[in-house]
Motif scaffolding. Structure first.
Motif, mmCIF file in Angstrom:
data_model
loop_
_atom_site.group_PDB
_atom_site.id
_atom_site.type_symbol
_atom_site.label_atom_id
_atom_site.label_comp_id
_atom_site.label_asym_id
_atom_site.label_seq_id
_atom_site.Cartn_x
_atom_site.Cartn_y
_atom_site.Cartn_z
ATOM 1 N N VAL A 57 4.169 1.223 7.203
ATOM 2 C CA VAL A 57 2.890 1.719 6.684
ATOM 3 C C VAL A 57 2.914 1.727 5.148
ATOM 4 O O VAL A 57 1.882 1.505 4.501
ATOM 5 C CB VAL A 57 2.580 3.121 7.234
ATOM 6 C CG1 VAL A 57 1.350 3.721 6.549
ATOM 7 C CG2 VAL A 57 2.351 3.064 8.739
ATOM 8 N N ALA A 58 4.098 1.960 4.559
ATOM 9 C CA ALA A 58 4.216 1.934 3.099
ATOM 10 C C ALA A 58 3.789 0.576 2.550
ATOM 11 O O ALA A 58 3.125 0.492 1.502
ATOM 12 C CB ALA A 58 5.644 2.251 2.675
ATOM 13 N N GLY A 59 4.164 -0.509 3.261
ATOM 14 C CA GLY A 59 3.754 -1.852 2.859
ATOM 15 C C GLY A 59 2.244 -2.039 2.965
ATOM 16 O O GLY A 59 1.619 -2.642 2.084
ATOM 17 N N TYR A 95 6.202 1.053 -3.868
ATOM 18 C CA TYR A 95 5.699 1.937 -2.812
ATOM 19 C C TYR A 95 5.652 3.399 -3.260
ATOM 20 O O TYR A 95 5.111 4.245 -2.560
ATOM 21 C CB TYR A 95 6.575 1.846 -1.561
ATOM 22 C CG TYR A 95 6.545 0.514 -0.852
ATOM 23 C CD1 TYR A 95 5.686 -0.518 -1.243
ATOM 24 C CD2 TYR A 95 7.387 0.276 0.240
ATOM 25 C CE1 TYR A 95 5.670 -1.735 -0.572
ATOM 26 C CE2 TYR A 95 7.371 -0.947 0.917
ATOM 27 C CZ TYR A 95 6.514 -1.946 0.500
ATOM 28 O OH TYR A 95 6.503 -3.150 1.159
ATOM 29 N N ASN A 96 6.264 3.696 -4.418
ATOM 30 C CA ASN A 96 6.142 5.041 -4.982
ATOM 31 C C ASN A 96 5.704 4.921 -6.443
ATOM 32 O O ASN A 96 5.607 3.826 -6.996
ATOM 33 C CB ASN A 96 7.441 5.841 -4.835
ATOM 34 C CG ASN A 96 8.601 5.279 -5.661
ATOM 35 O OD1 ASN A 96 8.412 4.762 -6.763
ATOM 36 N ND2 ASN A 96 9.804 5.374 -5.123
ATOM 37 N N GLN A 128 -8.496 4.073 5.010
ATOM 38 C CA GLN A 128 -8.452 2.740 4.417
ATOM 39 C C GLN A 128 -7.209 1.958 4.834
ATOM 40 O O GLN A 128 -7.255 0.739 4.985
ATOM 41 C CB GLN A 128 -8.497 2.852 2.891
ATOM 42 C CG GLN A 128 -9.812 3.403 2.357
ATOM 43 C CD GLN A 128 -9.866 3.401 0.849
ATOM 44 O OE1 GLN A 128 -9.782 2.351 0.223
ATOM 45 N NE2 GLN A 128 -10.006 4.585 0.260
ATOM 46 N N VAL A 129 -6.106 2.659 5.025
ATOM 47 C CA VAL A 129 -4.846 1.982 5.352
ATOM 48 C C VAL A 129 -4.686 1.774 6.854
ATOM 49 O O VAL A 129 -4.267 0.699 7.304
ATOM 50 C CB VAL A 129 -3.645 2.792 4.806
ATOM 51 C CG1 VAL A 129 -2.317 2.150 5.236
ATOM 52 C CG2 VAL A 129 -3.715 2.892 3.285
ATOM 53 N N GLY A 184 -3.713 -0.882 -2.172
ATOM 54 C CA GLY A 184 -3.854 -0.306 -3.506
ATOM 55 C C GLY A 184 -3.359 1.115 -3.649
ATOM 56 O O GLY A 184 -3.737 1.805 -4.607
ATOM 57 N N PHE A 185 -2.502 1.537 -2.724
ATOM 58 C CA PHE A 185 -1.980 2.903 -2.762
ATOM 59 C C PHE A 185 -0.447 2.899 -2.756
ATOM 60 O O PHE A 185 0.183 1.909 -2.400
ATOM 61 C CB PHE A 185 -2.472 3.711 -1.559
ATOM 62 C CG PHE A 185 -3.971 3.782 -1.454
ATOM 63 C CD1 PHE A 185 -4.681 4.699 -2.214
ATOM 64 C CD2 PHE A 185 -4.665 2.927 -0.613
ATOM 65 C CE1 PHE A 185 -6.070 4.771 -2.124
ATOM 66 C CE2 PHE A 185 -6.051 2.978 -0.520
ATOM 67 C CZ PHE A 185 -6.756 3.904 -1.275
#
Length: 463
Positions: free
Chosen positions: A202-204, A259-260, A179-180, A210-211
């Motif tokens: 990738v965190a962004g 992001y966490n 999905q990402v 939604g993750f």
């Protein structure tokens, strides 16, 4: 009459002698006076199970697993003290201090240590040289990963040996990666995570989808701390490496931007993020963590069979991630004062130096431990028939093999455990916005000086 009295006295004497012998035999862990006992101390049953399942000299195991009986008549007595706080080390230290006052059957013969506090024992007189004192040869140890020897070596003397290596990788959810990033292929995912800048990018993307990229504050710490340029302590000074502050910077950003998930290692929320309903892209884990902790946490039914269809089993994969690192591992030490060097040598040689035995551990689908044999792991890495069902059939050993050769332990110090723990604790309030960065630094300085009274000052890198 005299004969009758003599016979009666003999009978009474025999009976009185039998009473304490019977009491001793029902004492569980207590050894019979004529038994040859080998005492092994550890903090959980991991090595105990490897020993019982793979040491060729095992004859049988007691029902409560407190004793293992060997073919030559030796009784291995297991003492397991859970490692909460410093419980294991405290009890071990007390026992080792009293070693000289104990009978041979009561003395510790082998005890296990972890990487974070390995040098505490390696640099002490409590451990024996595995070559000069125990009798292992350089040929015996020649196929082991160099870092597993370096971490337990002082002044050229190796003081412990391990059956496992614990290189780390980044374990990610395949369904989330699709999905990402549009793909779950480990090669393609690695291209997107090959350095920290890409990882943060990738965190962004994960947040937008939604993750969370990571679960909590501590997840990436080991990757940063294993790649420092200097040891924590020199003389009476703690030097906080620039890489540690890079972790602080990243974690603060991840916390502020969502992001966490603001969890901490081992707490319930962190474990739940690895389950079937988790919304976290991935976790940094070493060999043991993937095969045991992550897999267990991924199941919808922990008591059910570990297979595809049970929770997130099969929805995971691994890639190298932004930097090589290691996490954990267990080493066997021979205790000073032991009278069982011959037995210890055989145990160490067969369980930590025998490629065929260690490969069997890795090939066992219920274990798949990454074992301490370079050539053995390279053989499995090239085996087209080897793969992990949990990781969707991926041959994770191939990636671990690459990572293990990049591990550098030259900056390890005996202060690692305390410094690593205290810096994470001190920075948590900063991540949550409860204190400023300067206050968090002051809190670390205070706690580390309390932990190590010989520390006089703390130096921070220039921002």
């Amino acid at each position: 009459m005299k004969k009758r009295i003599t016979k009666l006295m003999a009978l009474l004497l025999t009976t009185s002698m039998l009473v304490p012998m019977t009491a001793c035999s029902t004492g569980g862990n207590e050894a019979k006076s004529d038994e040859h006992v080998l005492n092994i101390w550890c903090w959980n049953d991991e090595f105990q199970s490897r020993f019982n399942d793979y040491y060729p000299e095992v004859k049988k195991v007691s029902k409560d697993k407190s004793k293992t009986y060997l073919k030559d008549g030796t009784v291995v007595k297991w003492t397991i003290n859970e490692n909460k706080g410093n419980n294991y080390q405290n009890k071990l230290d007390e026992a080792l201090a009293a070693q000289d006052d104990k009978d041979d059957n009561e003395k510790i013969d082998i005890f296990l240590i972890e990487a974070d506090y390995a040098l505490k024992y390696v640099n002490s007189s409590a451990t024996l040289d595995v070559v000069k004192d125990v009798g292992l040869t350089k040929k015996d140890l020649g196929d082991q990963y160099q870092y597993t020897k370096d971490i337990v070596t002082t002044k050229g003397v190796q003081k412990a040996t391990s059956w496992q290596a614990a290189p780390g990788l980044f374990a990610y959810r395949r369904s989330v990666a699709k999905q990402v990033l549009g793909t779950d292929d480990p090669v393609e995912v690695q291209k997107s995570l090959s350095d920290w800048n890409k990882f943060n990018e990738v965190a962004g993307k994960a947040k937008s989808a939604g993750f969370q990229m990571l679960s909590g504050y501590d997840d990436s710490f080991r990757v940063f701390s294993n790649n420092v340029k200097q040891p924590w302590v020199k003389g009476d000074t703690v030097t906080v490496d620039k890489n540690i502050m890079e972790w602080v910077k990243q974690t603060k950003e991840f916390t502020d931007k969502g992001y966490n998930n603001k969890t901490s290692l081992w707490n319930d929320a962190w474990s739940k993020d690895q389950g079937p309903d988790g919304k976290v892209f991935g976790f940094f884990y070493s060999t043991w963590g993937i095969n045991f902790t992550l897999m267990k946490n991924s199941l919808a039914d922990p008591d059910g069979k570990a297979q595809v269809g049970n929770g997130a089993f099969g929805d995971w994969a691994v890639c190298e991630g932004p930097a090589p690192y290691y996490w954990g591992g267990s080493w066997l030490c021979a205790a000073k004062g032991t009278d069982d060097k011959k037995e210890i040598k055989d145990i160490m040689r067969k369980l930590t130096c025998d490629k065929n035995i260690m490969k069997k551990m890795t090939e066992n689908p219920e274990i798949q431990d990454y074992t301490n044999t370079v050539s053995g792991m390279e053989e499995i890495a090239k085996d087209p028939n080897f793969g992990s069902e949990f990781l969707g059939g991926q041959n994770h050993v191939a990636l671990f093999s690459e990572s293990a050769n990049k591990i550098d332990m030259s900056n390890t110090s005996k202060y690692d455990q305390g410094c690593n723990e205290k810096i994470q604790t001190a920075m948590k309030d900063y991540f949550d916005g409860k204190v400023s960065l300067d206050k968090a630094k002051k809190n670390f300085e205070t706690s580390i000086k309390e932990t190590y009274p010989t520390i006089k000052k703390v130096e921070w890198p220039n921002e």
